[in-house]
Design a protein around this motif. Structure first.
Motif, short mmCIF file in Angstrom:
data_model
loop_
_atom_site.label_atom_id
_atom_site.label_comp_id
_atom_site.label_asym_id
_atom_site.label_seq_id
_atom_site.Cartn_x
_atom_site.Cartn_y
_atom_site.Cartn_z
N SER A 105 53.77 10.30 -4.46
CA SER A 105 53.18 8.97 -4.55
C SER A 105 53.20 8.23 -3.22
CB SER A 105 53.90 8.13 -5.61
OG SER A 105 55.27 7.99 -5.29
N LEU A 108 50.16 7.82 -0.96
CA LEU A 108 49.21 6.76 -1.28
C LEU A 108 49.54 5.45 -0.58
CD1 LEU A 108 49.14 7.41 -5.13
CD2 LEU A 108 47.48 8.23 -3.44
N THR A 109 50.76 5.34 -0.02
CA THR A 109 51.17 4.05 0.53
C THR A 109 51.84 4.20 1.89
OG1 THR A 109 53.23 4.25 -0.74
CG2 THR A 109 51.47 2.94 -1.72
N GLN A 233 49.87 12.37 -10.27
CA GLN A 233 48.44 12.58 -10.46
C GLN A 233 48.19 13.33 -11.77
OE1 GLN A 233 46.30 13.70 -7.03
NE2 GLN A 233 44.41 14.17 -8.11
N SER A 251 52.09 1.76 -6.95
CA SER A 251 51.24 2.45 -5.97
C SER A 251 50.38 3.52 -6.62
CB SER A 251 52.11 3.09 -4.89
OG SER A 251 53.04 4.01 -5.45
N ARG A 254 46.48 3.64 -6.85
CA ARG A 254 45.55 4.15 -5.84
C ARG A 254 45.01 5.54 -6.19
NH1 ARG A 254 47.44 2.11 0.13
NH2 ARG A 254 48.03 -0.01 -0.48
N ILE A 255 45.54 6.14 -7.22
CA ILE A 255 44.95 7.39 -7.71
C ILE A 255 43.70 7.03 -8.50
CG2 ILE A 255 45.27 9.40 -9.22
CD1 ILE A 255 48.24 9.28 -8.63
#
Length: 299
Positions: A105, A108-109, A233, A251, A254-255
């Motif tokens: 994850s 994504l950040t 995911q 976060s 954002r997927i």
């Protein structure tokens, strides 16, 4: 027959004299007087067993033996110089190999900005980036399979590993897009009580798993787990397929997956921590430089 060891000082003197072909000029370039230079060359010739220079009044020239030795001597000195430069770069943390474990994850950040900043400052460092959940990262750190971990909810009371919080974020509800609760801007955790859950196994990240279980317990229920997946995911994909709902770090929004909705939850005070972890006894300057980059904050 043992090969004679050729001192580097003698090789250096030989190469400089071979380039200058003048004892006075070579001695000046080496910063020594002519007699010590002559002694260095004489000792080298004794080790080789043959003269390396023809010496005539006003003229110095390489012999056949000298011509044969020169390329090898130049390579040896160049290799040493390169090795010393590489050693200095590695010793200062400006070169070498750094193995970083990361929770998926964070791609994504936090991770992309960190890597950009670090590579800009240390372009000669080779980075091995390994995706793994929290528990495997902790094991890999202890086994010296990775040098630094970027993970969620490190365990308390660690003595072997150092851990520092990098950031924290709230949780969100992960819902099928057609779910009735997806029409709400905020979902109370208790509204999920009778629904099947898709969750990461506790073995992947005990701290994060227990936080989610704690959120549910505070709302008066134990989540009924219908499916488990190791990566967020995959969790989101299974939710989108209608196999359940989930609670996840914010976060994860954002997927971008069709058929999945993310909603704020109440209560919203519980947050999940992202931490950087390393071995306390690790003196690798690359680790210290990465930690300094982490502490600078996002790019």
């Amino acid at each position: 027959m043992d090969r004679p060891e050729l001192p580097l000082a003698q090789l250096h003197a030989f190469v400089v004299l071979a380039e200058e072909l003048h004892f006075g000029h070579a001695a000046a370039r080496l910063g020594i007087a002519q007699p010590p230079l002559s002694q260095q060359i004489r000792r080298l010739e004794e080790k080789v067993g043959h003269a390396l220079f023809h010496r005539t009044p006003g003229r110095v020239a390489l012999t056949a033996a000298g011509l044969e030795l020169l390329p090898a001597a130049q390579r040896a000195l160049t290799g040493l110089a390169d090795g010393l430069a590489a050693a200095r770069a590695a010793g200062s943390g400006r070169a070498g190999r750094l193995r970083i474990g990361f929770a998926a994850s964070l791609a994504l950040t936090f991770l992309p900005g960190l890597l950009r900043t670090f590579r800009r400052e240390y372009p000669d460092v080779r980075l091995d980036i390994l995706e793994m959940t929290t528990a495997p990262q902790l094991s890999a750190l202890r086994d010296r399979a990775i040098d630094v971990g970027l993970l969620r909810e490190p365990p308390a009371g660690e003595t072997e590993l150092g851990c520092e919080t990098v950031l924290s974020e709230p949780f969100v509800a992960v819902l099928p897009a057609e779910h009735p609760l997806a029409s709400q801007r905020t979902v109370r955790v208790g509204q999920l009580a009778d629904m099947p859950f898709v969750l990461l196994p506790r073995t992947a990240g005990p701290g994060l798993h227990d936080q989610i279980a704690g959120l549910c317990a505070a709302a008066g229920f134990t989540p009924r787990v219908a499916q488990r997946a190791v990566e967020w995911q995959t969790v989101c994909a299974l939710v989108g397929a209608g196999l359940g709902v989930s609670l996840a770090p914010a976060s994860i929004r954002r997927i971008r997956l069709r058929g999945v909705a993310f909603r704020r939850i109440e209560p919203s005070a519980v947050r999940t921590r992202v931490a950087v972890a390393w071995r306390r006894d690790d003196a690798n300057p690359l680790v210290a430089n990465l930690l300094a980059t982490v502490r600078q904050g996002p790019a």
